[in-house]
Design a protein around this motif. Structure first.
Motif, PDB file in Angstrom:
ATOM      1  N   TYR A 226      -0.223   5.105  -5.217  1.00  0.00           N
ATOM      2  CA  TYR A 226       0.637   5.468  -6.346  1.00  0.00           C
ATOM      3  C   TYR A 226       1.033   6.944  -6.305  1.00  0.00           C
ATOM      4  N   LEU A 227       0.328   7.734  -5.547  1.00  0.00           N
ATOM      5  CA  LEU A 227       0.522   9.176  -5.334  1.00  0.00           C
ATOM      6  C   LEU A 227       0.230  10.040  -6.556  1.00  0.00           C
ATOM      7  N   TYR A 228       0.790   9.690  -7.722  1.00  0.00           N
ATOM      8  CA  TYR A 228       0.598  10.518  -8.921  1.00  0.00           C
ATOM      9  C   TYR A 228       0.005   9.684 -10.060  1.00  0.00           C
ATOM     10  N   GLU A 229      -0.865  10.296 -10.853  1.00  0.00           N
ATOM     11  CA  GLU A 229      -1.544   9.573 -11.928  1.00  0.00           C
ATOM     12  C   GLU A 229      -0.581   9.075 -13.001  1.00  0.00           C
ATOM     13  N   ASP A 230       0.538   9.766 -13.198  1.00  0.00           N
ATOM     14  CA  ASP A 230       1.487   9.345 -14.221  1.00  0.00           C
ATOM     15  C   ASP A 230       2.481   8.303 -13.703  1.00  0.00           C
ATOM     16  N   ASN A 231       2.373   7.935 -12.428  1.00  0.00           N
ATOM     17  CA  ASN A 231       3.248   6.912 -11.863  1.00  0.00           C
ATOM     18  C   ASN A 231       2.534   5.564 -11.930  1.00  0.00           C
ATOM     19  N   PRO A 232       3.032   4.617 -12.744  1.00  0.00           N
ATOM     20  CA  PRO A 232       2.325   3.346 -12.940  1.00  0.00           C
ATOM     21  C   PRO A 232       2.602   2.306 -11.862  1.00  0.00           C
ATOM     22  N   MET A 233       3.471   2.629 -10.913  1.00  0.00           N
ATOM     23  CA  MET A 233       3.919   1.625  -9.949  1.00  0.00           C
ATOM     24  C   MET A 233       3.553   2.020  -8.521  1.00  0.00           C
ATOM     25  N   ASP A 234       3.062   1.042  -7.742  1.00  0.00           N
ATOM     26  CA  ASP A 234       2.766   1.314  -6.329  1.00  0.00           C
ATOM     27  C   ASP A 234       4.051   1.593  -5.562  1.00  0.00           C
ATOM     28  N   ILE A 235       3.954   2.537  -4.599  1.00  0.00           N
ATOM     29  CA  ILE A 235       5.118   2.852  -3.775  1.00  0.00           C
ATOM     30  C   ILE A 235       4.776   2.749  -2.288  1.00  0.00           C
ATOM     31  N   ASP A 236       3.582   2.212  -2.018  1.00  0.00           N
ATOM     32  CA  ASP A 236       3.105   2.102  -0.644  1.00  0.00           C
ATOM     33  C   ASP A 236       1.842   1.233  -0.675  1.00  0.00           C
ATOM     34  N   GLY A 237       1.595   0.493   0.381  1.00  0.00           N
ATOM     35  CA  GLY A 237       0.368  -0.295   0.382  1.00  0.00           C
ATOM     36  C   GLY A 237       0.115  -1.034   1.681  1.00  0.00           C
ATOM     37  N   THR A 238      -1.144  -1.358   1.892  1.00  0.00           N
ATOM     38  CA  THR A 238      -1.571  -2.184   3.021  1.00  0.00           C
ATOM     39  C   THR A 238      -2.356  -3.363   2.466  1.00  0.00           C
ATOM     40  N   VAL A 239      -2.025  -4.552   2.950  1.00  0.00           N
ATOM     41  CA  VAL A 239      -2.674  -5.766   2.454  1.00  0.00           C
ATOM     42  C   VAL A 239      -3.188  -6.575   3.643  1.00  0.00           C
ATOM     43  N   LEU A 240      -4.482  -6.834   3.667  1.00  0.00           N
ATOM     44  CA  LEU A 240      -5.042  -7.746   4.657  1.00  0.00           C
ATOM     45  C   LEU A 240      -4.810  -9.170   4.183  1.00  0.00           C
ATOM     46  N   LEU A 241      -4.423 -10.031   5.118  1.00  0.00           N
ATOM     47  CA  LEU A 241      -4.117 -11.423   4.807  1.00  0.00           C
ATOM     48  C   LEU A 241      -5.115 -12.337   5.508  1.00  0.00           C
ATOM     49  N   ARG A 242      -5.487 -13.405   4.835  1.00  0.00           N
ATOM     50  CA  ARG A 242      -6.343 -14.397   5.467  1.00  0.00           C
ATOM     51  C   ARG A 242      -5.744 -15.784   5.206  1.00  0.00           C
ATOM     52  N   PHE A 243      -5.398 -16.457   6.293  1.00  0.00           N
ATOM     53  CA  PHE A 243      -4.847 -17.807   6.221  1.00  0.00           C
ATOM     54  C   PHE A 243      -5.972 -18.825   6.404  1.00  0.00           C
ATOM     55  N   LYS A 244      -5.622 -20.108   6.369  1.00  0.00           N
ATOM     56  CA  LYS A 244      -6.598 -21.158   6.648  1.00  0.00           C
ATOM     57  C   LYS A 244      -7.107 -21.029   8.091  1.00  0.00           C
ATOM     58  N   ASP A 245      -8.236 -21.635   8.365  1.00  0.00           N
ATOM     59  CA  ASP A 245      -8.864 -21.596   9.689  1.00  0.00           C
ATOM     60  C   ASP A 245      -9.224 -20.173  10.103  1.00  0.00           C
TER      61      ASP A 245
END
Length: 378
Positions: A226-245
């Motif tokens: 979010y970079l700044y505490e007063d910014n309520p919205m994400d502007i960057d991110g990394t998400v690990l994904l897990r599928f079946k199997d």
């Protein structure tokens, strides 16, 4: 059959997305734009309708008037499908009202601002039994459709790694200025929902991962920025994904990747080979095989699948771009309305938007709970 009569909500003269939808709608000669509500200010809407050479009596003041007046017309005159191109917070009430009155809907993403709203839309559509498309635009590219077909045919074997990345830099000049970031609607939860980056472009990457692989994500683990505490919205991110199997993947999305324009890349690796595609060079699909030279597949050639060739409008060597991709989605919707659908995945359906909203909320939830694995609902 005659052209499908199309109405448009939003997408007026100053709209970037509006021209994309209008060109796409006209591309296969399947739709005719008849009217709509192009702007919240009726005078602007009328002026823009005049520019498009539309009948001024079909340019309405608001959605209520649109529905009321169109519903009075005989079936061979009434608008049949409506494109919803308004800001995120208007998608749900507009789409719901349209469904309840029997219109087919083409809606920009994200589908709604909450998963609960998306579930209500899903139930409403099932009762209405109409066509509903969510414009995950990039699924319309011929070489993405070729990738989907090749994976389904087992040409790269059993999938063992999924890597999707969507990097932009447009928020970087705004985020470091308190006044500017406070005035940007994309960073306003009231208008955008609970997520900016993941909700805007991360959902494209998520949808693409499921679209080309034919698999569904079971769990996510997210680390957002979010970079700044007063910014309520994400502007960057990394998400690990897990599928079946226990198949694993990673989704990286950013709107502060300084200098990046629209760097959307899709990389799928199986035990027999890999496929890579880049949105900024969409006519090239790279096929990797162990011990073999890199192969580059291009649109328009006979070696491509019927699905990929259906969405290719030009001879080999002529670039197919974002307008063509959206045009292929509109063509898929037209074929569905006419009950002539030939290919699975011809257009993204409401359920794709529903899954996208689930992904957004579970991703934000995973981050807020301390970066933990979070199950997606079925």
């Amino acid at each position: 059959m005659s052209k499908i009569r199309l109405g448009i909500l939003g997408g007026g003269e100053d709209s970037l997305i509006g021209i994309l939808h209008r060109v796409a709608a006209n591309m296969f000669d399947q739709f005719e734009i008849v009217g709509g509500v192009f702007d919240i200010q009726h005078e602007k809407s009328l002026k823009f309708g005049e520019k498009l050479q539309l009948d001024s009596s079909r340019i309405y003041k608001n959605l209520d008037e649109f529905v009321e007046q169109e519903s009075k017309l005989p079936e061979d005159k009434k608008i049949q499908a409506v494109s919803v191109l308004t800001p995120n917070f208007l998608h749900f009430p507009m789409a719901k009202q349209l469904l309840e009155n029997g219109f087919n809907v083409i809606c920009e993403k994200p589908l709604t601002t909450t998963y609960e709203e998306a579930k209500i839309l899903s139930e409403t559509q099932q009762k209405a039994n109409t066509i509903f498309a969510v414009t995950y635009t990039y699924t319309g590219y011929p070489m993405i459709r070729q990738m989907k077909t090749m994976i389904a045919n087992g040409e790269i074997g059993k999938i063992q790694k999924v890597d999707v990345q969507y990097y932009q830099g447009w928020i970087n000049p705004l985020i470091h200025d308190k006044e500017k970031r406070s005035a940007t609607w994309r960073l306003d939860p009231e208008k955008s929902g609970i997520s900016c980056c993941i909700g805007d472009i991360g959902t494209h990457a998520y949808n693409m991962a499921e679209y080309v692989t034919g698999m569904q994500v079971d769990k996510v683990l997210a680390d957002l920025n979010y970079l700044y505490e007063d910014n309520p919205m994400d502007i960057d991110g990394t998400v690990l994904l897990r599928f079946k199997d226990n198949i694993k993947g990673v989704l990286r999305a950013s709107q502060i990747a300084t200098g990046e324009e629209n760097n959307f890349t899709v990389q799928i690796y199986g035990d027999k080979g890999g496929l890579k595609w880049e949105q900024e060079n969409p006519n090239y699909l790279y096929l990797l095989k162990e011990g073999m030279a890199l192969q580059v597949l291009k649109p328009g050639h006979e070696y491509n699948s019927e699905f990929a060739l259906e969405g290719t409008k030009l001879p080999p060597g002529h670039p197919e771009g974002i307008f063509d991709s959206m045009g292929n989605i509109y063509y898929g919707v037209a074929m569905a309305i006419k009950d002539k659908t030939k290919h699975e995945g011809a257009y993204p359906k409401l359920n794709d938007g529903l899954r996208g909203m689930n992904f957004i909320e579970k991703t934000v939830d995973s981050h807020k709970k301390g970066n933990v694995w979070t199950n997606l609902e079925e």
